[in-house]
Design an enzyme around this catalytic site. Sequence first.
Site, PDB file in Angstrom:
ATOM      1  N   LYS A   1     -29.949 -38.619  10.262  1.00  0.00           N
ATOM      2  CA  LYS A   1     -30.397 -39.800  11.012  1.00  0.00           C
ATOM      3  C   LYS A   1     -30.889 -39.473  12.427  1.00  0.00           C
ATOM      4  O   LYS A   1     -31.682 -40.231  12.985  1.00  0.00           O
ATOM      5  CB  LYS A   1     -29.279 -40.846  11.085  1.00  0.00           C
ATOM      6  CG  LYS A   1     -29.018 -41.559   9.769  1.00  0.00           C
ATOM      7  CD  LYS A   1     -27.996 -42.661   9.953  1.00  0.00           C
ATOM      8  CE  LYS A   1     -27.674 -43.333   8.638  1.00  0.00           C
ATOM      9  NZ  LYS A   1     -26.810 -44.500   8.795  1.00  0.00           N
TER      10      LYS A   1
ATOM     11  N   ARG B   1      -9.581 -42.733  18.759  1.00  0.00           N
ATOM     12  CA  ARG B   1      -8.505 -41.737  18.750  1.00  0.00           C
ATOM     13  C   ARG B   1      -8.797 -40.670  19.820  1.00  0.00           C
ATOM     14  O   ARG B   1      -7.920 -40.273  20.566  1.00  0.00           O
ATOM     15  CB  ARG B   1      -8.455 -41.099  17.352  1.00  0.00           C
ATOM     16  CG  ARG B   1      -7.480 -39.992  17.189  1.00  0.00           C
ATOM     17  CD  ARG B   1      -7.500 -39.499  15.773  1.00  0.00           C
ATOM     18  NE  ARG B   1      -8.817 -38.971  15.369  1.00  0.00           N
ATOM     19  CZ  ARG B   1      -9.078 -38.437  14.187  1.00  0.00           C
ATOM     20  NH1 ARG B   1      -8.136 -38.397  13.261  1.00  0.00           N
ATOM     21  NH2 ARG B   1     -10.277 -37.981  13.897  1.00  0.00           N
ATOM     22  N   THR B   2     -10.066 -40.243  19.890  1.00  0.00           N
ATOM     23  CA  THR B   2     -10.480 -39.293  20.919  1.00  0.00           C
ATOM     24  C   THR B   2     -11.149 -40.100  22.036  1.00  0.00           C
ATOM     25  O   THR B   2     -12.292 -40.539  21.902  1.00  0.00           O
ATOM     26  CB  THR B   2     -11.490 -38.276  20.316  1.00  0.00           C
ATOM     27  OG1 THR B   2     -11.013 -37.880  19.038  1.00  0.00           O
ATOM     28  CG2 THR B   2     -11.703 -37.081  21.206  1.00  0.00           C
TER      29      THR B   2
ATOM     30  N   ALA C   1     -15.825 -44.518  17.572  1.00  0.00           N
ATOM     31  CA  ALA C   1     -16.899 -44.155  18.503  1.00  0.00           C
ATOM     32  C   ALA C   1     -17.852 -43.147  17.872  1.00  0.00           C
ATOM     33  O   ALA C   1     -18.495 -42.365  18.562  1.00  0.00           O
ATOM     34  CB  ALA C   1     -16.288 -43.586  19.789  1.00  0.00           C
TER      35      ALA C   1
ATOM     36  N   THR D   1     -30.318 -40.986   5.453  1.00  0.00           N
ATOM     37  CA  THR D   1     -28.864 -41.075   5.632  1.00  0.00           C
ATOM     38  C   THR D   1     -28.306 -39.750   6.129  1.00  0.00           C
ATOM     39  O   THR D   1     -29.065 -38.820   6.464  1.00  0.00           O
ATOM     40  CB  THR D   1     -28.182 -41.598   4.339  1.00  0.00           C
ATOM     41  OG1 THR D   1     -26.819 -41.875   4.631  1.00  0.00           O
ATOM     42  CG2 THR D   1     -28.259 -40.594   3.199  1.00  0.00           C
TER      43      THR D   1
ATOM     44  N   ASP E   1     -29.559 -50.389  10.280  1.00  0.00           N
ATOM     45  CA  ASP E   1     -28.094 -50.559  10.292  1.00  0.00           C
ATOM     46  C   ASP E   1     -27.766 -51.589  11.380  1.00  0.00           C
ATOM     47  O   ASP E   1     -26.941 -52.487  11.194  1.00  0.00           O
ATOM     48  CB  ASP E   1     -27.381 -49.244  10.651  1.00  0.00           C
ATOM     49  CG  ASP E   1     -27.523 -48.212   9.550  1.00  0.00           C
ATOM     50  OD1 ASP E   1     -27.634 -48.606   8.379  1.00  0.00           O
ATOM     51  OD2 ASP E   1     -27.531 -47.009   9.876  1.00  0.00           O
TER      52      ASP E   1
HETATM   53  P1  ATR Z   1     -19.548 -42.543  11.069  1.00  0.00           P
HETATM   54  O1  ATR Z   1     -20.936 -42.002  11.035  1.00  0.00           O
HETATM   55  O2  ATR Z   1     -19.105 -43.182   9.787  1.00  0.00           O
HETATM   56  O3  ATR Z   1     -19.288 -43.393  12.254  1.00  0.00           O
HETATM   57  P2  ATR Z   1     -18.256 -40.357  12.382  1.00  0.00           P
HETATM   58  O4  ATR Z   1     -19.415 -40.278  13.313  1.00  0.00           O
HETATM   59  O5  ATR Z   1     -17.711 -39.079  11.815  1.00  0.00           O
HETATM   60  O6  ATR Z   1     -18.591 -41.252  11.132  1.00  0.00           O
HETATM   61  O7  ATR Z   1     -17.060 -41.162  13.124  1.00  0.00           O
HETATM   62  C1  ATR Z   1     -15.826 -41.371  12.526  1.00  0.00           C
HETATM   63  C2  ATR Z   1     -14.980 -42.276  13.410  1.00  0.00           C
HETATM   64  O8  ATR Z   1     -13.736 -42.513  12.736  1.00  0.00           O
HETATM   65  C3  ATR Z   1     -14.625 -41.682  14.765  1.00  0.00           C
HETATM   66  O9  ATR Z   1     -14.482 -42.711  15.709  1.00  0.00           O
HETATM   67  C4  ATR Z   1     -13.267 -41.031  14.455  1.00  0.00           C
HETATM   68  O10 ATR Z   1     -12.430 -40.838  15.576  1.00  0.00           O
HETATM   69  P3  ATR Z   1     -12.498 -39.452  16.447  1.00  0.00           P
HETATM   70  O11 ATR Z   1     -13.734 -39.581  17.284  1.00  0.00           O
HETATM   71  O12 ATR Z   1     -11.266 -39.443  17.223  1.00  0.00           O
HETATM   72  O13 ATR Z   1     -12.589 -38.344  15.421  1.00  0.00           O
HETATM   73  C5  ATR Z   1     -12.671 -42.076  13.576  1.00  0.00           C
HETATM   74  N1  ATR Z   1     -11.564 -41.535  12.769  1.00  0.00           N
HETATM   75  C6  ATR Z   1     -11.671 -40.726  11.687  1.00  0.00           C
HETATM   76  N2  ATR Z   1     -10.439 -40.448  11.186  1.00  0.00           N
HETATM   77  C7  ATR Z   1      -9.542 -41.114  11.962  1.00  0.00           C
HETATM   78  C8  ATR Z   1      -8.128 -41.260  11.952  1.00  0.00           C
HETATM   79  N3  ATR Z   1      -7.371 -40.672  11.026  1.00  0.00           N
HETATM   80  N4  ATR Z   1      -7.552 -42.055  12.890  1.00  0.00           N
HETATM   81  C9  ATR Z   1      -8.300 -42.688  13.819  1.00  0.00           C
HETATM   82  N5  ATR Z   1      -9.650 -42.588  13.889  1.00  0.00           N
HETATM   83  C10 ATR Z   1     -10.269 -41.827  12.978  1.00  0.00           C
END
Ligand code: ATR
Length: 294
Positions: free
Chosen positions: A75, A160-161, A136, A71, A111
């Site tokens: 990964k 968001r990004t 993403a 985890t 997964d």
């Molecule tokens: P995981 O492994 O759980 O996918 P991650 O790789 O850190 O975790 O990805 C988190 C995702 O949640 C990303 O798509 C992130 O958006 P950004 O790429 O813009 O950071 C999204 N995310 C986290 N907080 C957010 C928020 N407050 N609003 C919208 N998207 C959010």
Amino acid sequence: MPEQEIKGSTRLCGLIGDPVRHTFSPQIHNTLADLTGQDLVYTAFPVENPEGLDAAVRGAFELGILGMNVTVPYKQDVMKSLVGIDPAAERIGAVNTLVRTDNGYKGYNTDYVGLRRALEDKGISLKGKNVVLVGAGGAARSAAILCAEEGAACLAILNRTVEKAQSLCDAVAAHYDKIKLLSFDLQKAGSLPLDSYIVIQCTNVGLYPKVQETPVSDPAFIRKAEAVYDLIYTPEETRFMKLCKEHGIPAWNGMDMLLWQGVSSFELWTGAQVTAAQAEIVKKKLRKVLKERQ
Ligand code: ATR
């Protein structure tokens, strides 16, 4: 505690990551071992020093450990320590399961398999469909490759990004040429130029304890969804799921993905075939421990 007796012949499986304290994997695998009669126990190993990861994997192999889950944050990095990688895991660029071979571990991504089995279970087919991924990050990557593998017609990645959504689109395009790909700004979700779609929610927005948050609330976006799968499983119903249900759209949480990724790893390690009835027992157990945790 596993019900079975631990003997000289008992095989060990485990989880490596950091942190690992809050994992539900021991409950999944020890219950499966009891149900299927496999002489196996499962526990968690925190690997706190990232530089020790390779030694941990090699040490596990030398100790005869049958299989491992991997985890956060390992990964990707663990892939360097393996003797082989399953093609789907290679495309995803992440491994969460190590399976013992004669000369080292081979890496898989369950997964991805877990999400496939969870969607199948709900009667959701991605073939020929428009699919929207919200997010993403790492979790979205497995979902994106699944969409391409299952023959989705169009994949829109909302984040968001937006640059990250685009780079995930590029990663999918590097392996698959039939699927139509689109990156889009999550804040403008309501103006997504698609008429209907299946939504897979892959961000951590709305995760316990911040249960009032939702990655998207615009009715113009929600109304066009055919079905919604939210990868979050704590809380049992996210605010996003609730909003979707208020529009009459079926929505499920990520519990089944958690369950099926575990079942798939267990089957890879043991060769056992877990029945639907056995999986249902594990799911009940998971629900119980999730409730106790909150
Ligand atoms: P995981 O492994 O759980 O996918 P991650 O790789 O850190 O975790 O990805 C988190 C995702 O949640 C990303 O798509 C992130 O958006 P950004 O790429 O813009 O950071 C999204 N995310 C986290 N907080 C957010 C928020 N407050 N609003 C919208 N998207 C959010």
